[in-house]
Design an enzyme around this catalytic site. Structure first.
Site, PDB file in Angstrom:
ATOM      1  N   ARG A 163       0.857  -1.180   0.000  1.00  0.00           N
ATOM      2  CA  ARG A 163       0.000   0.000   0.000  1.00  0.00           C
ATOM      3  C   ARG A 163       0.894   1.231   0.000  1.00  0.00           C
ATOM      4  O   ARG A 163       1.944   1.257   0.665  1.00  0.00           O
ATOM      5  CB  ARG A 163      -0.919   0.024   1.229  1.00  0.00           C
ATOM      6  CG  ARG A 163      -2.022  -1.033   1.222  1.00  0.00           C
ATOM      7  CD  ARG A 163      -3.036  -0.786   0.109  1.00  0.00           C
ATOM      8  NE  ARG A 163      -4.155  -1.721   0.153  1.00  0.00           N
ATOM      9  CZ  ARG A 163      -4.194  -2.869  -0.493  1.00  0.00           C
ATOM     10  NH1 ARG A 163      -3.164  -3.238  -1.242  1.00  0.00           N
ATOM     11  NH2 ARG A 163      -5.255  -3.655  -0.423  1.00  0.00           N
ATOM     12  N   GLU A 205      -3.480   7.910  -4.100  1.00  0.00           N
ATOM     13  CA  GLU A 205      -3.929   7.316  -5.353  1.00  0.00           C
ATOM     14  C   GLU A 205      -5.276   7.920  -5.722  1.00  0.00           C
ATOM     15  O   GLU A 205      -6.132   8.071  -4.854  1.00  0.00           O
ATOM     16  CB  GLU A 205      -4.068   5.794  -5.219  1.00  0.00           C
ATOM     17  CG  GLU A 205      -2.738   5.073  -5.172  1.00  0.00           C
ATOM     18  CD  GLU A 205      -2.897   3.552  -5.170  1.00  0.00           C
ATOM     19  OE1 GLU A 205      -4.048   3.054  -5.134  1.00  0.00           O
ATOM     20  OE2 GLU A 205      -1.877   2.861  -5.191  1.00  0.00           O
ATOM     21  N   HIS A 213      -1.491   0.112  -9.658  1.00  0.00           N
ATOM     22  CA  HIS A 213      -2.137  -0.730  -8.642  1.00  0.00           C
ATOM     23  C   HIS A 213      -2.859  -1.912  -9.296  1.00  0.00           C
ATOM     24  O   HIS A 213      -4.040  -2.160  -9.048  1.00  0.00           O
ATOM     25  CB  HIS A 213      -3.113   0.094  -7.794  1.00  0.00           C
ATOM     26  CG  HIS A 213      -3.382  -0.514  -6.445  1.00  0.00           C
ATOM     27  ND1 HIS A 213      -3.763   0.228  -5.359  1.00  0.00           N
ATOM     28  CD2 HIS A 213      -3.332  -1.798  -6.006  1.00  0.00           C
ATOM     29  CE1 HIS A 213      -3.929  -0.566  -4.305  1.00  0.00           C
ATOM     30  NE2 HIS A 213      -3.663  -1.806  -4.685  1.00  0.00           N
TER      31      HIS A 213
END
Length: 355
Positions: free
Chosen positions: A267, A295, A314
């Site tokens: 993450r 993000e 991602h």
């Protein structure tokens, strides 16, 4: 007189059922149990905490009343002690998309009641591990920078002696390198299998990892500082929790050895982005990032243009092949528990003092 067939209930949005609960796996479960559904409204994926809706929770409690196992997913409210109290036959609570954080299940309450909890979010672990390996190879070959130059129309090696100074030439092989892993969960253990043909030395930091893993995988368990300072490639696999947010800050990033590659497939918020950018500006490390903070990455982020940065959006765990596994693995665990066998993807209370 034969014993009654177990009864398994599944709570998920109708869209989630269509996307993740494949008919062949439902059919397999139906061979050993009666399967009933509580379909909810909502999309196939729901981000954030489960809904806090007393009326919906009451519906789930009524649904669970005569179940031996309940499988929950997107759209389901938290399975609380009150819901468990309404389901005296309950032996298993399974979450197919809980990210192993127990957001949808009160694991402590389940433990007190002798109810097993299983979470099969690791259905996406294989592609994450594969992409982590790919990013390590891309970083070692300096492939991100070379790609940028190629698509920009550059003649890369007008003088071949320049090639001898390229990081991809100097550090390009993974074989024999030292690889540092931050966390040894399902992704980390799968990555260890993928790394075996490269004959690497592995340093791993995971305070929760049992010592037996060191012998089982022939790795060395050590501190975060050691992983950062002594590895040619450092791969972050740690989940995002209150304890891990920002754990790789300026002090930690400064410990990365010159010439090393930093990979993040966990993450973005685990890493201090500004501190990483400052280190990257020195030009002595390469970063390969599938996740960033925030993000989506802002258009003006320097990470987008840095030659020693390779980015992917991602996508490490997002593959068509992974989507059936979430429920497939859950069916495996339901069958195990109904047969009196311990599940493989069990969640236990986080606090040692939990009774």
């Amino acid at each position: 007189m034969s014993a009654p067939r177990p009864r398994v209930g599944i709570v998920v949005t109708a869209a989630g059922r269509r996307r993740y609960f494949f008919p062949e796996h439902v059919a397999r479960l139906e061979r050993s149990a009666d399967v009933v559904w509580l379909e909810l409204e909502g999309p196939d994926r729901v981000f954030g905490p489960p809904p806090q809706d007393p009326a919906l929770a009451a519906r789930v409690a009524e649904f669970a009343r005569d179940l031996d196992a309940i499988v929950v997913s997107y759209g389901c409210p938290r399975i609380t002690d009150d819901i468990m109290a309404a389901a005296p036959r309950l032996r298993l609570i399974g979450d197919t998309h809980g990210d192993r954080f127990a957001a949808r299940v009160d694991v402590d309450a389940a433990h007190r009641r002798g109810i097993v909890v299983s979470d099969t979010t690791n259905g996406s672990s294989d592609p994450v591990a594969e992409w982590a390996l790919a990013l390590a190879l891309i970083g070692l070959r300096n492939a991100g920078a070379l790609f940028r130059r190629l698509v920009a129309g550059e003649l890369l090696w007008p003088d071949r002696t320049v090639f001898l100074e390229d990081p991809g030439y100097l550090h390009g092989e993974l074989t024999g390198k030292t690889v540092g892993l931050i966390a040894l969960g399902n992704v980390g253990r799968r990555l260890l299998e993928l790394l075996r043909p490269f004959h690497v030395r592995v340093l791993a930091c995971d305070p929760g990892a049992p010592d037996v893993l060191a012998n089982a995988y022939d790795i060395d368990l050590t501190s975060l500082d050691n992983v950062l300072e002594r590895s040619d490639v450092v791969i972050s696999l740690v989940p995002l929790t209150q304890a891990t947010a920002g754990m790789i800050g300026a002090e930690q990033i400064a410990r990365l050895r010159p010439g090393s590659v930093f990979v993040n497939v966990s993450r973005g918020a685990v890493v201090d982005t500004e501190a990483l950018v400052e280190r990257l500006r020195q030009g002595d490390i390469i970063a390969c990032l599938d996740v960033v903070e925030p993000e989506p990455l802002s258009i003006d982020s320097p990470l987008r243009t840095m030659p020693n940065v390779f980015l992917s959006p991602h996508i490490a765990g997002v593959t068509d092949a992974a989507e059936p596994r979430f429920f497939e693995y859950m069916v495996d665990d339901v069958e195990r528990v109904l047969a009196g066998v311990r599940p493989r993807y069990r969640l236990v209370p986080r606090e040692p003092s939990s009774s």
